[in-house]
Design a protein around this motif. Structure first.
Motif, short mmCIF file in Angstrom:
data_model
loop_
_atom_site.label_atom_id
_atom_site.label_comp_id
_atom_site.label_asym_id
_atom_site.label_seq_id
_atom_site.Cartn_x
_atom_site.Cartn_y
_atom_site.Cartn_z
N VAL A 1 0.82 -1.21 0.00
CA VAL A 1 0.00 0.00 0.00
C VAL A 1 0.86 1.26 0.00
O VAL A 1 0.36 2.34 -0.29
CB VAL A 1 -0.97 0.03 1.20
CG1 VAL A 1 -1.99 -1.09 1.10
CG2 VAL A 1 -0.23 -0.05 2.53
N ASP A 2 2.14 1.13 0.32
CA ASP A 2 3.04 2.27 0.27
C ASP A 2 4.46 1.75 0.05
O ASP A 2 5.09 1.24 0.98
CB ASP A 2 2.96 3.10 1.55
CG ASP A 2 3.71 4.43 1.43
OD1 ASP A 2 3.83 4.95 0.31
OD2 ASP A 2 4.18 4.93 2.47
N ARG A 3 4.92 1.84 -1.18
CA ARG A 3 6.27 1.36 -1.52
C ARG A 3 7.30 2.38 -1.04
O ARG A 3 7.19 3.57 -1.34
CB ARG A 3 6.39 1.14 -3.03
CG ARG A 3 7.69 0.45 -3.45
CD ARG A 3 7.74 0.27 -4.95
NE ARG A 3 6.70 -0.64 -5.43
CZ ARG A 3 6.84 -1.96 -5.46
NH1 ARG A 3 7.96 -2.52 -5.03
NH2 ARG A 3 5.86 -2.71 -5.92
N ALA A 4 8.30 1.91 -0.32
CA ALA A 4 9.25 2.81 0.34
C ALA A 4 9.93 3.75 -0.64
O ALA A 4 10.07 4.96 -0.35
CB ALA A 4 10.30 1.98 1.09
N GLU A 5 10.36 3.24 -1.81
CA GLU A 5 11.10 4.09 -2.75
C GLU A 5 10.27 5.27 -3.25
O GLU A 5 10.82 6.30 -3.64
CB GLU A 5 11.58 3.27 -3.96
CG GLU A 5 12.57 2.18 -3.62
CD GLU A 5 11.87 0.84 -3.42
OE1 GLU A 5 10.71 0.83 -2.93
OE2 GLU A 5 12.47 -0.19 -3.76
N LYS A 6 8.96 5.12 -3.26
CA LYS A 6 8.08 6.17 -3.76
C LYS A 6 7.11 6.66 -2.68
O LYS A 6 6.09 7.27 -2.97
CB LYS A 6 7.30 5.67 -4.97
CG LYS A 6 8.18 5.24 -6.14
CD LYS A 6 7.34 4.74 -7.31
CE LYS A 6 8.21 4.32 -8.48
NZ LYS A 6 7.41 3.83 -9.63
N SER A 7 7.44 6.40 -1.45
CA SER A 7 6.51 6.66 -0.35
C SER A 7 6.21 8.14 -0.19
O SER A 7 7.07 9.01 -0.37
CB SER A 7 7.10 6.13 0.96
OG SER A 7 6.27 6.47 2.05
N ARG A 8 4.97 8.41 0.20
CA ARG A 8 4.59 9.78 0.56
C ARG A 8 5.36 10.26 1.79
O ARG A 8 5.44 11.46 2.04
CB ARG A 8 3.09 9.84 0.83
CG ARG A 8 2.61 8.95 1.96
CD ARG A 8 1.09 8.95 2.05
NE ARG A 8 0.61 8.13 3.14
CZ ARG A 8 0.40 6.82 3.04
NH1 ARG A 8 0.63 6.20 1.90
NH2 ARG A 8 -0.05 6.13 4.07
N MET A 9 5.95 9.32 2.56
CA MET A 9 6.73 9.71 3.73
C MET A 9 8.07 10.33 3.34
O MET A 9 8.77 10.87 4.20
CB MET A 9 6.97 8.50 4.63
CG MET A 9 5.73 7.71 5.00
SD MET A 9 4.39 8.71 5.70
CE MET A 9 5.08 9.20 7.26
N LEU A 10 8.42 10.27 2.06
CA LEU A 10 9.68 10.86 1.58
C LEU A 10 9.50 12.28 1.07
O LEU A 10 10.40 12.83 0.45
CB LEU A 10 10.28 9.98 0.49
CG LEU A 10 10.61 8.54 0.89
CD1 LEU A 10 11.21 7.77 -0.28
CD2 LEU A 10 11.54 8.51 2.10
N LYS A 11 8.33 12.85 1.33
CA LYS A 11 8.07 14.24 0.96
C LYS A 11 7.75 15.02 2.24
O LYS A 11 7.12 14.48 3.15
CB LYS A 11 6.88 14.33 0.00
CG LYS A 11 7.08 13.58 -1.31
CD LYS A 11 5.81 13.64 -2.17
CE LYS A 11 5.98 12.85 -3.45
NZ LYS A 11 4.74 12.86 -4.27
N PRO A 12 8.18 16.27 2.32
CA PRO A 12 7.89 17.06 3.53
C PRO A 12 6.39 17.15 3.79
O PRO A 12 5.59 17.37 2.88
CB PRO A 12 8.48 18.44 3.21
CG PRO A 12 9.51 18.19 2.16
CD PRO A 12 8.97 17.04 1.35
N ALA A 13 6.02 16.94 5.04
CA ALA A 13 4.61 16.97 5.40
C ALA A 13 4.14 18.41 5.57
O ALA A 13 4.69 19.17 6.38
CB ALA A 13 4.39 16.21 6.70
#
Length: 410
Positions: free
Chosen positions: A253-265
């Motif tokens: 449901v969230d691939r690490a390489e393209k994760s939304r967690m890799l963008k500033p919140a």
């Protein structure tokens, strides 16, 4: 990870080993969980650590410093932050929320409508207080509760975890347009209350929530790998996230390489936005075990933590009596709720080994922690499977941990 001798701390090492065997046999080898880490400590000293599985679907192995989406395990951190401000008399628990967030002054209780029909004018209730946010008795909800027209409005407004879609002020403005489920203080419902609390911390402190956490909690506790945007600088350590598929293998449901967690919140969610390591959260739990202090850093006072871990449900009720929540991270029987934590008020009613006064919470990706101040035991469990209600792993782990305890303080 450096461990102390488990036997010297009152644990049977062979029985602790059963935890590893159970996790491997029941969850990892069967593919039910992609990975797992568990850290058990007594008196703050780790006595058992194990890890299993793969960090990512491409076969990258789990690593000790892996980063996990801790989701609602953010809530206790936000609650501690707010109570620091209470200790400084910047705010009081019985202050109306509208004192800091005036947008919420006129929010009414649901009286009909929703969907294609506008909400009917809601009756004004008594003021929502900050204690109502901390205890989830605010009348707010989560869209994923999936019960009412109010829940549906939260989903439409994307209020459950809006990492990028809006800032803090926009979030509160959107929330103010939706009626409450019930009058504040009337019932218990797992909700976005702690997100609202996080915005209050921002306004009271003049900092973003991440800045406040770093200055007042993470840096003093040497939690170097926890934050809202931590994964941006440590992308190789972030794991994939999976979702449960009935009768099948978990799906990404969230691939690490393209994760939304890799963008500033843009929105730093006090209810569920942090990423961190098991070692960092262990340090947070040890501070809680020590009644607010770790390695000379005083985060909150002992009496403040006593207040937070007491049961604040009316009449000392448990959640079976006052909860209307279809989902939460707490079991209901024998469990009360404090200021940011579920707390055990009747161990016998929980039907699993526990201590009176034990407190805990978890995250929707199946992470979990508990702090037992009687036995001086803490546990942190990490994995990345959504939702956390999929398997009874938390109660299973507690049963296994207490069955390994040979020297009790009770």
């Amino acid at each position: 990870m450096k461990l102390v001798d488990a036997e010297s701390r009152g644990f049977d090492p062979n029985r602790l080993k059963r935890i590893d065997d159970f996790l491997a046999r029941r969850y990892i080898d069967t593919g039910r969980l992609p990975n797992a880490q568990i850290l058990i400590a007594r008196d703050g000293d780790p006595v058992h650590f194990a890890q299993f599985g793969q960090l990512r679907a491409d076969g990258t192995p789990i690593r000790e410093d892996a980063l996990f989406r801790i989701a609602s395990m953010t809530k206790p951190v936000t609650s501690i932050a707010f109570m620091q401000l209470v200790e400084e008399c910047e705010v009081a628990l019985d202050d109306p929320v509208s004192r800091v967030l005036p947008e919420l002054a006129d929010i009414g209780v649901y009286a009909g409508g929703g969907g294609s029909v506008p909400f009917a004018p809601g009756q004004r209730a008594g003021p929502m207080r900050f204690v109502d946010l901390l205890t989830h008795m605010s009348g707010l909800t989560y869209g994923f509760q999936n019960r009412t027209s109010v829940d549906a409005a939260y989903r439409d407004a994307q209020l459950d975890m809006p990492r990028f879609d809006m800032g803090s002020d926009e979030y509160i403005a959107a929330l103010a347009k939706i009626p409450l489920e019930f009058a504040p203080g009337e019932r218990w419902n797992y909700s976005v209350s702690t997100d609202v609390l996080g915005v209050a911390v921002e306004r009271l402190s003049g900092m973003t929530l991440g800045e406040y956490f770093e200055r007042h909690i993470f840096a003093p506790l040497d939690m170097k790998d926890t934050g809202f945007d931590t994964a941006i600088d440590r992308a190789d350590r972030l794991g994939d996230a999976w979702g449960y598929v009935p009768g099948g293998s978990p799906r990404l449901v969230d691939r690490a390489e393209k994760s939304r967690m890799l963008k500033p919140a843009r929105f730093q969610s006090g209810g569920g936005g942090l990423v961190g390591t098991i070692a960092d959260y262990h340090r947070f739990c040890t501070m809680l075990l020590n009644r607010g202090e770790l390695d000379g850093a005083r985060i909150v006072a002992p009496k403040t933590l006593d207040l937070m871990t007491a049961n604040h449900l009316p009449g000392n009720a448990d959640l079976t009596e006052v909860s209307r929540s279809a989902f939460s991270e707490a079991a209901n029987a024998g469990t009360g709720f404090g200021l940011g934590f579920a707390t055990v008020i009747d161990p016998a009613r929980t039907l699993i080994p526990a201590s009176r006064g034990e407190f805990y919470w978890g995250g929707v990706y199946s992470t979990a922690f508990f702090v037992d101040p009687v036995e001086r035991i803490t546990m942190v469990f990490m994995t990345q499977l959504y939702p956390s209600s999929t398997y009874p792993i938390r109660r299973q782990l507690k049963t296994l941990i207490y069955s390994a305890l040979t020297q009790s303080n009770a």
